[in-house]
Write an enzyme that holds these catalytic residues in place. Structure first.
Site, PDB file in Angstrom:
ATOM      1  N   LYS A  97       0.833  -1.215   0.000  1.00 21.48           N
ATOM      2  CA  LYS A  97       0.000   0.000   0.000  1.00 21.48           C
ATOM      3  C   LYS A  97       0.860   1.255   0.000  1.00 21.48           C
ATOM      4  O   LYS A  97       0.440   2.303  -0.487  1.00 21.48           O
ATOM      5  CB  LYS A  97      -0.981  -0.024   1.163  1.00 21.48           C
ATOM      6  CG  LYS A  97      -0.372  -0.231   2.543  1.00 21.48           C
ATOM      7  CD  LYS A  97      -0.150   1.052   3.294  1.00 21.48           C
ATOM      8  CE  LYS A  97       0.368   0.780   4.698  1.00 21.48           C
ATOM      9  NZ  LYS A  97       0.561   1.976   5.506  1.00 21.48           N
ATOM     10  N   GLU A 151       8.617   4.481   3.324  1.00 21.05           N
ATOM     11  CA  GLU A 151       8.876   3.057   3.106  1.00 21.05           C
ATOM     12  C   GLU A 151       8.585   2.628   1.666  1.00 21.05           C
ATOM     13  O   GLU A 151       9.174   1.682   1.157  1.00 21.05           O
ATOM     14  CB  GLU A 151       8.037   2.210   4.073  1.00 21.05           C
ATOM     15  CG  GLU A 151       8.467   2.296   5.525  1.00 21.05           C
ATOM     16  CD  GLU A 151       9.602   1.354   5.865  1.00 21.05           C
ATOM     17  OE1 GLU A 151      10.318   0.905   4.940  1.00 21.05           O
ATOM     18  OE2 GLU A 151       9.791   1.070   7.057  1.00 21.05           O
TER      19      GLU A 151
END
Length: 333
Positions: free
Chosen positions: A194, A284
Site C-alpha cells: 500500500k 517506506e
C-alpha cells in the site's frame, strides 16, 4: 497466556511513539528502545518525544527507556519492532541477547533490503523464530491520529490466536478498536504494497491528476494488491477488508501519509535525493518499490502489476514521471 507479559517497543519514530502511547493505556510499564540518546533525555525531562508526535505527553514512570537494545530485549517477553525496514538489520546486529522464546510483532511496513523478505519472514529465516511467535500490527491507522486520540482501527495478525488477542487487548482503548487475523503473510505484504500505491497517488497528484483519476488508480491498486498477495500466499481472504483496502485508502489519501507526500514531491519535479532530504522522514514505499519489483520477477507465474512497474520506472530507472504516468493511464480500467 498471562496478561502480565511485559511489552517493549523498538524504534524512536512516530509509529513507535504511537504504539508506546497505546500500550501505556493498558500496561504499568513499557520498555522503549531508541538509539537517539538525546531524545531519551528529552523524554525523561520533558515527557514527550522531541522529534515525533511531540503533543503526546507520557507519564515517564511508565517507561523504561534505554539506548541498549540488549537490555530491552532481555527484559521483555513481547517485542514490537517499529524500526524502518531499511535500518532493521543494522539495529539487530547490535543485539547479543537471545531472541529465542520471544514473541515478535512487526509494526514495520516494508521489506528488509538485506534479504528481500517481509519482516516476519526475515525473523523466521534469519533468527529461527517460529511463525507462531511472529505477528503483524497493521492499520488502517496513522500515528498522528493516535496522538490526537481520534478513533482508529488496528488489525493484529498472528498464527497463534491467543497471542494475537493478547496484543490486541493491550493496544485497545476508547479510541483504538482492534480485530485479529490469521493472515500474517497477506496483511504484512498488504502493509508493504500500500505504500507503493500511496506513492503512486502522490506522484499523480503532483503531476496534476484529479480525484477522478485517483479513484481509478486506487480501484486498480486494490485489485493489483490482491493479485500480488495471492501469488505470494494463497489462502481465503477478503481483500476488501480494512487491513487491506482500508489501509490502502488511508495511506493513499491522508494528509498524514509520508508516502503520498514523497510521491507528490516526485510528481512536482523533485529528485529522489532532494525529496528525501526535504522530508527528513522515511517513506517506506521508496524501498518497497524496488523490493516488490524484484520479487515479482522471481514468481513462477507472472503477475500483472502496472502500478508497481510505473513507480519503479520513475524511482529507479530515471523514467520521466509525466510520460510514465500518461502510459499508465492507458493500462488502468
Amino acid at each position: 497466556m498471562s496478561k502480565e507479559l511485559k511489552f517493549a517497543v523498538l524504534g524512536g519514530g512516530s509509529w513507535a511513539t504511537a504504539i508506546v502511547k497505546m500500550l501505556t493505556e493498558n500496561q504499568e510499564k513499557v520498555g522503549w528502545y531508541m538509539r537517539n540518546t538525546e531524545a531519551i533525555s528529552h523524554i525523561e525531562n520533558e515527557k514527550h518525544n522531541p522529534n515525533y508526535l511531540s503533543s503526546v505527553e507520557f507519564h515517564t514512570e511508565q517507561l523504561e527507556l534505554t539506548e541498549d537494545i540488549d537490555t530491552v530485549v532481555s527484559k521483555a517477553d513481547i517485542l514490537i519492532f517499529a524500526i524502518p525496514s531499511a535500518f532493521l538489520e543494522t539495529e539487530l546486529k547490535k543485539l547479543s541477547a537471545s531472541l529465542a522464546h520471544k514473541v515478535i510483532f512487526s509494526a514495520i511496513k516494508g521489506i528488509v533490503p538485506e534479504t528481500g523478505l517481509i519482516v516476519g519472514e526475515h525473523f523466521h529465516d534469519t533468527y529461527n523464530i517460529p511463525f507462531e511467535n511472529i505477528g503483524v500490527i497493521t492499520g488502517p491507522c496513522h500515528a498522528e491520529e493516535v496522538a490526537l486520540e481520534r478513533l482508529s482501527y488496528l488489525t493484529i495478525a498472528c498464527a497463534d490466536k491467543d497471542k494475537a488477542e493478547l496484543v490486541a487487548q493491550n493496544l485497545s482503548s476508547d479510541y483504538i478498536k482492534t480485530k485479529i487475523s490469521d493472515d500474517i503473510i497477506g496483511t504484512e505484504y498488504a502493509a508493504m504494497l500500500k505504500n507503493i500505491y500511496a506513492l503512486a497517488a502522490g506522484i499523480a497528484h503532483g503531476l496534476g491528476y484529479g480525484d477522478n483519476f485517483q479513484s481509478v488508480l486506487m480501484s486498480n491498486a486494490i485489485r493489483e494488491m490482491g493479485r500480488y498477495i495471492k501469488r505470494v500466499h494463497k489462502m481465503k481472504r477478503n481483500i476488501n477488508n480494512s487491513a487491506y483496502l482500508g489501509d490502502l485508502l488511508v495511506t493513499g489519501y491522508s494528509v498524514f501519509s509520508r508516502n503520498r507526500m514523497f510521491g507528490n514531491m516526485i510528481g512536482k519535479g523533485y529528485t529522489v535525493k532532494s525529496a528525501q532530504m526535504e522530508m527528513k522522514m522515511i517513506a517506506e514505499g521508496y524501498y518497497a518499490a524496488e523490493s516488490a519489483y524484484k520479487m515479482k520477477g522471481k514468481f513462477k507465474k507472472k503477475v500483472k502489476t502496472p502500478i508497481i512497474d510505473a513507480v519503479h520506472k520513475v524511482l529507479y530507472e530515471n523514467g520521466n514521471a509525466k510520460k510514465v504516468f500518461k502510459e499508465l493511464t492507458h493500462k488502468l480500467d
